[in-house]
Design an enzyme around this catalytic site. Sequence first.
Site, PDB file in Angstrom:
ATOM      1  CG  ASP A   1      45.731  40.677  45.839  1.00  0.00           C
ATOM      2  OD1 ASP A   1      44.758  40.381  45.108  1.00  0.00           O
ATOM      3  OD2 ASP A   1      46.671  41.397  45.447  1.00  0.00           O
TER       4      ASP A   1
ATOM      5  NE  ARG B   1      40.493  51.702  43.907  1.00  0.00           N
ATOM      6  CZ  ARG B   1      40.949  50.951  42.892  1.00  0.00           C
ATOM      7  NH1 ARG B   1      40.771  49.647  42.904  1.00  0.00           N
ATOM      8  NH2 ARG B   1      41.629  51.491  41.889  1.00  0.00           N
TER       9      ARG B   1
ATOM     10  CB  CYS C   1      42.250  44.619  46.271  1.00  0.00           C
ATOM     11  SG  CYS C   1      43.184  43.215  45.630  1.00  0.00           S
TER      12      CYS C   1
ATOM     13  CG  HIS D   1      46.297  48.752  43.640  1.00  0.00           C
ATOM     14  ND1 HIS D   1      45.883  49.921  43.015  1.00  0.00           N
ATOM     15  CD2 HIS D   1      45.318  47.834  43.400  1.00  0.00           C
ATOM     16  CE1 HIS D   1      44.714  49.702  42.437  1.00  0.00           C
ATOM     17  NE2 HIS D   1      44.352  48.457  42.652  1.00  0.00           N
TER      18      HIS D   1
ATOM     19  NE  ARG E   1      45.088  48.554  37.224  1.00  0.00           N
ATOM     20  CZ  ARG E   1      44.170  47.836  37.884  1.00  0.00           C
ATOM     21  NH1 ARG E   1      43.592  46.796  37.321  1.00  0.00           N
ATOM     22  NH2 ARG E   1      43.811  48.176  39.114  1.00  0.00           N
TER      23      ARG E   1
ATOM     24  CD  GLN F   1      41.455  47.969  46.311  1.00  0.00           C
ATOM     25  OE1 GLN F   1      41.089  48.044  45.155  1.00  0.00           O
ATOM     26  NE2 GLN F   1      40.587  47.810  47.311  1.00  0.00           N
TER      27      GLN F   1
HETATM   28  N1  NVA Z   1      47.748  41.950  43.161  1.00  0.00           N
HETATM   29  C1  NVA Z   1      46.713  42.062  42.167  1.00  0.00           C
HETATM   30  C2  NVA Z   1      45.805  43.197  42.496  1.00  0.00           C
HETATM   31  C3  NVA Z   1      44.659  43.386  41.540  1.00  0.00           C
HETATM   32  C4  NVA Z   1      43.790  44.546  41.885  1.00  0.00           C
HETATM   33  C5  NVA Z   1      47.337  42.267  40.796  1.00  0.00           C
HETATM   34  O1  NVA Z   1      48.303  43.037  40.682  1.00  0.00           O
HETATM   35  O2  NVA Z   1      46.883  41.644  39.842  1.00  0.00           O
HETATM   36  N1   CP Z   2      40.967  46.192  42.824  1.00  0.00           N
HETATM   37  C1   CP Z   2      41.177  46.626  41.570  1.00  0.00           C
HETATM   38  O1   CP Z   2      42.068  47.444  41.304  1.00  0.00           O
HETATM   39  O2   CP Z   2      40.325  46.107  40.658  1.00  0.00           O
HETATM   40  P1   CP Z   2      40.438  46.213  39.068  1.00  0.00           P
HETATM   41  O3   CP Z   2      41.645  45.368  38.673  1.00  0.00           O
HETATM   42  O4   CP Z   2      39.155  45.649  38.575  1.00  0.00           O
HETATM   43  O5   CP Z   2      40.642  47.641  38.691  1.00  0.00           O
END
Ligand code: NVA
Ligand code: CP
Length: 315
Positions: free
Chosen positions: A233, A300, A272, A143, A116, A146
Amino acid sequence: MDVSSYKPKGKIDHKHLLNLLDYSQSDIYEILHLAESLKTAFRKGKKHELLKGKTLAMIFSKSSTRTRVSFEMGMHQLGGHSLFLSSNDIQLGRGETIHDTAMVLSRYGIDGIMIRTFKQSDVEELARYGTFSVINGLTDDFHPCQALADIFTAYERYGHLNGLKLSYFGDGNNMAHSLMLAGAKTGMEVCICSPEGFQPNPEITEAAKKFGKVTVTTDVKQAAEYADVLYTDVFFSMGQAKDPAKEKALMPYQVNADVMALAKKDAVFMHCLPAHRGEEVTEDVIDSERSVIFQEAENRLHVQKAIMCLLMGKR
Ligand code: NVA
Ligand code: CP
């Protein structure tokens, strides 16, 4: 062909999951079918140690609850082992290159890396130089894990994906991009409803349009009407600074009871998570019976276990 009539072969021809662009409809159906059987095994308490002796390293340069815990528990349930590597604690956070990190980690018998991070190119570079499978656990652009869990949730709900309308409201971000790809490739109609200036990346949109029915609109009514899945989101993704102008532009795209009322009667609400109640979604919607947010979060686990088995199983 829909996912329900697909006959799984138990394999896909990929080493990595980077962005879904190179995944075919069959590849995605394979993942969903395996996720379904792994979920059944999990629910019945049946052992399914399909990755015994395998190790997944997890590199996090951004925060996480779901991704971290579901990958770690997933590996544990599959009989494997996981290593949590916060980028603050490893030398990557002090400037060691992705190339050198990939070369070093390749020497230790690691089978997979879930990463990540910010730049999509870092995920791709890790895959280019490492000997292990690489799974994208979120970048600024995508992502995929997800989005696959989300379409799996829609499949569980409706028994099919073909022809379902998924409408995403808000920032044209990593989630919007991955939903466009996952949805278009599985026969869903994907509508991204975002204000000018915050629409999804045009190149990714054009790529997704080649795989199926994808539209981008500023019209909330057009997006919500006949929708089976309404998705939103956060206004500000990880790594983005709060910006009052962006918040003002996105507020009219909030998923609230009026928006839900325009959709099909049995439409579901998805997010998400984490969510900001009162911003991108109202409390009455996200905490209503139509909300499937915790089913998505659970899925997930099952979908990622399927991904890990298909990518790392025979290595
Ligand atoms: N768009 C959000 C998704 C988090 C799971 C982010 O990148 O922070
Ligand atoms: N939806 C998701 O990826 O959650 P986290 O940021 O908690 O991993």
